[in-house]
Design a protein around this motif. Structure first.
Motif, PDB file in Angstrom:
ATOM      1  N   GLU A   1       0.851  -1.193   0.000  1.00  0.00           N
ATOM      2  CA  GLU A   1       0.000   0.000   0.000  1.00  0.00           C
ATOM      3  C   GLU A   1       0.890   1.248   0.000  1.00  0.00           C
ATOM      4  OE1 GLU A   1      -0.384  -2.611   1.790  1.00  0.00           O
ATOM      5  OE2 GLU A   1      -2.436  -3.016   2.414  1.00  0.00           O
TER       6      GLU A   1
ATOM      7  N   SER B   1       2.260   1.793  -3.429  1.00  0.00           N
ATOM      8  CA  SER B   1       1.265   2.373  -4.352  1.00  0.00           C
ATOM      9  C   SER B   1       1.137   3.866  -4.093  1.00  0.00           C
ATOM     10  CB  SER B   1      -0.096   1.709  -4.153  1.00  0.00           C
ATOM     11  OG  SER B   1       0.046   0.327  -4.198  1.00  0.00           O
TER      12      SER B   1
ATOM     13  N   ARG C   1       4.240   5.812  -5.271  1.00  0.00           N
ATOM     14  CA  ARG C   1       4.358   5.961  -6.726  1.00  0.00           C
ATOM     15  C   ARG C   1       3.592   7.183  -7.210  1.00  0.00           C
ATOM     16  NH1 ARG C   1       3.753   0.990  -6.885  1.00  0.00           N
ATOM     17  NH2 ARG C   1       1.577   1.103  -7.472  1.00  0.00           N
TER      18      ARG C   1
ATOM     19  N   THR D   1       2.490  -2.560  -9.334  1.00  0.00           N
ATOM     20  CA  THR D   1       1.804  -3.613  -8.564  1.00  0.00           C
ATOM     21  C   THR D   1       0.890  -4.454  -9.433  1.00  0.00           C
ATOM     22  OG1 THR D   1       0.516  -1.725  -7.854  1.00  0.00           O
ATOM     23  CG2 THR D   1       1.705  -2.935  -6.152  1.00  0.00           C
TER      24      THR D   1
END
Ligand SMILES: CCc1ccncc1CNCCCCSC[C@H]1O[C@@H](n2ccc3c(N)ncnc32)[C@H](O)[C@@H]1O
Length: 699
Positions: free
Chosen positions: A536, A539, A542, A624
């Motif tokens: 998480e 993510s 990013r 991911t």
């Protein structure tokens, strides 16, 4: 939660963490140690046969010693246990073995027990094994002093005056002898002091005094612990004894005056001839527990005992004679080497001696600077910064930092090229938002857990403004000192969003018009597990990257191997009734078995490799969607240790199996070992839970 949804991964993982905490792993080791159990049983039987017919088991744990006393024929058996979990477990065990009516178990600390409130009369025998690797760490001295005053019958006076044992009191174990020796051991050194002069291109000269939380010299302040524990026989790289083992202390548990005198015993100074040339890294301590006149248990490194030794790290130089002080001022056994002797000169080892000596022991320089500091005021205790052992080992890992240095340099140079092209365009670009992006300062955020140099390594690349999530003031001061001494201007290093309560809060853009060029995440815990919520965070990170920006690491490859290991088995579950003297204890304590073992030293684990190492999984942090969540791998079977190759970018990687790494490994240990024959295959279902926790089922 597990009862509601048994397959609920978060609950399962948290139960494992709680189980690990509620029931210490040594319960399994202890109960599987048939030799230990037999010796206690024999000593108890002998005492009961000699007339000790009322018994108190202090710190009963699962109740095994109390049950020995009952089975040996004692009339009254009482037991006390301060841990609620263990107390409840002991009640179940005693009932399952048909002794619930005849052993009275109390959920309390022995120090709070009184006659006749808790037990009707004083007892003639106390049995206990409330000892840790440093002997006194579970408070056995205080417990026995209290027991002699409040719970035991008076001791037998002198040999000649014979009274039957039912009218006098005694303790099993009857006493202990503590041994120690000086050792050289790189594995201990790299966890307790700075061993390198340069890391990731940074000179460490200005770091100042860095200390692990294990120190015996400073007055007993509760932030430091006097010793740590290690299994010397299992340390990577082994150890080198520098002196013969010496007796540090003898204690008679049946002599309450001696027990009371222990803390006021004057400090004992022991002179030790150095028998092997080497650098002093620690004093190793172990003991013999004399159960009675005949039998004793040892926790020595030379036995194949399953117990750890107590380690007192030393930060000092070479010498041909060592002077060690032994004391028990507070409840702990304290050993520290106070001086080395060389050619007759006594060189005091001031604990905060700058670790400069130990790094490049140049005896002449060392001798005169040590003599010099004799003149200066000894009272100035240099202020030092405490680093956890894993932080110290990470700091000493030059390969890890060099890899980051190269990967960061690569990224920054790629971005510079991009900016140069952009700058040409910018020249004709009136739009302020684009031109703001043109400032060729790259922003790097290091959100590693604990102490990390990576922000400085990033800042040393030039054109980089680095942000560090290091929170502790002392640690920030070390970074600032290192920045100055490595010509990194203060403006290039900032401390980021400290004291944000939730980790996600840590991940924000540097400013409204800027994004990060690089974000460095911490992905594998020292214990050997992937950090919770890593994906998480990846993510989220990013989304905060500028075009061409990177998060480090980019990808994690999970490797595993199949091994056969009795050691892992003995640390994970009680193997049936045989080791526990025929008592039915296993099913109860094994409720607290956890399938994943952590803090393993796989490199020295006694085991047979039953397969080559295989790639189990890939976690791609930069993309991911590239992650599958299920994979079948064909391998053979017993237990499955696993580790990681952490790819900083597509080419550069560090391995958490690396000999110098601060990481340990984790392993899936099967409840029942699966017999295999050469050439057989077994499918592993390796699953990635939505919280990115990997687990292995054996098909
Ligand atoms: C060769 C022995 C050896 C050598 C080196 N390392 C380990 C070992 C193995 N012994 C480990 C036991 C260590 C834990 S003590 C066992 C149980 O007793 C409980 N307790 C402790 C003090 C106490 C008290 N005063 N009153 C009531 N309960 C008490 C603890 O809550 C624990 O459950």
């Amino acid at each position: 939660a597990l009862k509601l949804r048994p397959d609920f991964p978060e609950a399962r993982e948290n139960f494992y963490r709680v189980a690990n905490w509620l029931v210490e792993r040594w319960h399994f080791l202890m109960l599987n140690d048939h030799g230990r159990n037999r010796k206690y049983q024999q000593a108890i039987q002998k005492a009961v046969q000699n007339g000790c017919n009322t018994v108190l088991d202090i710190g009963t744990g699962t109740g095994i010693l109390g049950m020995c006393a009952k089975k040996a024929g004692a009339a009254e058996v009482y037991a006390c246990e301060l841990s609620k979990t263990m107390y409840e477990l002991a009640c179940e065990v005693v009932t399952a073995n048909g002794m619930d009516g005849s052993i009275k178990i109390l959920h309390m600390k022995s120090l709070d027990m009184e006659v006749p409130k808790d037990i009707p009369q004083r007892v003639s025998l106390v049995v206990t094994e409330t000892v840790d690797a440093g002997l006194f760490g579970e408070g056995i001295i205080e417990s026995l002093i209290h027991a002699w005053h409040h719970l035991l019958l008076p001791p037998q006076r002198g040999e000649n005056e014979f009274r039957d044992h039912s009218a006098t009191g005694r303790v099993i174990p009857a006493g202990a002898t503590v041994f120690s020796m000086a050792v050289e051991c790189l594995e201990i050194r790299r966890h307790h002091r700075l061993c390198v002069t340069e890391v990731g291109g940074l000179s460490m000269a200005a770091a100042g005094e860095l200390q692990s939380p294990v120190s015996c010299s400073s007055e007993p302040d509760d932030s430091m612990e006097p010793y740590t524990t290690e299994r010397l026989s299992r340390l990577p790289g082994g150890y080198k004894p520098l002196t013969e083992p010496f007796t540090a202390l003898n204690i008679d548990f049946n002599n309450v005056q001696e027990l009371e005198g222990l803390s006021s015993r004057e400090v004992q100074e022991i002179r030790l001839p150095v028998t092997q040339e080497g650098v002093l890294d620690a004093l190793a301590v172990w003991f013999q527990l004399h159960l009675d006149e005949e039998s004793s248990l040892s926790t020595g490194p030379q036995e194949d005992t399953c117990w750890e030794q107590a380690i007192y790290p030393e930060h000092s130089a070479k010498g041909d004679e060592l002077i060690v002080e032994v004391s028990c001022r507070d409840a702990y056994l304290r050993l520290c080497s106070v001086a080395v002797l060389r050619d007759g000169h006594k060189i005091p080892l001031d604990k905060h001696v700058d670790s400069q000596y130990s790094r490049n022991p140049n005896p002449e320089a060392e001798l005169c600077s040590a003599l010099a500091c004799l003149q200066t005021d000894q009272s100035q205790t240099k202020d030092f910064c405490v680093l956890e052992c894993s932080e110290m080992a990470l700091l000493n890992n030059q390969e890890y930092h060099l890899s980051f240095c190269i990967a960061l340099a690569k990224l920054i140079s790629q971005l510079k090229v991009k900016y140069q092209n952009l700058e040409q365009e910018c020249a004709f670009q009136p739009d302020p938002t684009v031109s703001a992006n043109c400032s060729s300062m790259f922003y790097v955020l290091d959100v590693s857990e604990g102490f990390s140099l990576l922000s400085l390594i990033a800042a040393s690349q030039g054109h980089v403004k680095a942000f560090s999530s290091v929170e502790k003031t002392k640690q920030q001061e070390v970074l600032k000192r290192l920045a100055r001494s490595n010509n990194i201007s203060e403006q290039r290093l900032e401390f980021w969003l400290n004291h944000t309560e939730d980790e996600q809060g840590m991940l924000q853009r540097p400013s409204r018009e800027k994004l990060w060029s690089a974000i460095i995440l911490d992905c594998v815990e020292t214990c050997g597990l992937i950090r919770q919520k890593l994906m998480e965070k990846a993510s989220l990170a990013r989304c905060l990257l500028e075009e061409g920006g990177h998060i480090f690491p980019a990808k994690i490859m999970v490797y595993g191997m199949l091994v056969e290991s009795d050691t892992l088995l003995l640390e994970s579950a009680v193997q049936g009734q045989e080791p526990t003297l025929g008592f039915n204890i296993a099913p109860f304590i094994n409720q607290f078995t956890v399938p994943v073992h952590v803090f393993l030293d796989f490199s020295t684990l006694e085991c047979r490799h039953l397969s080559e190492s295989v790639e189990l999984f890939v976690l791609d942090l930069m993309d991911t969607n590239a992650n599958y969540i299920h994979r079948e791998v064909k391998v053979r079977i017993t237990a499955i240790p696993f580790w990681y190759h952490i790819y900083l970018d597509q080419e550069i990687s560090v391995s958490t199996l690396n000999q110098n790494s601060h990481w340990k490994q984790a392993a899936v240990v099967l409840q029942q070992p699966l017999e295999v024959r050469a050439g057989e295959w077994v499918r592993l279902a390796v699953k990635l839970h939505k919280r990115w926790k990997t687990s292995c089922q054996i098909k």
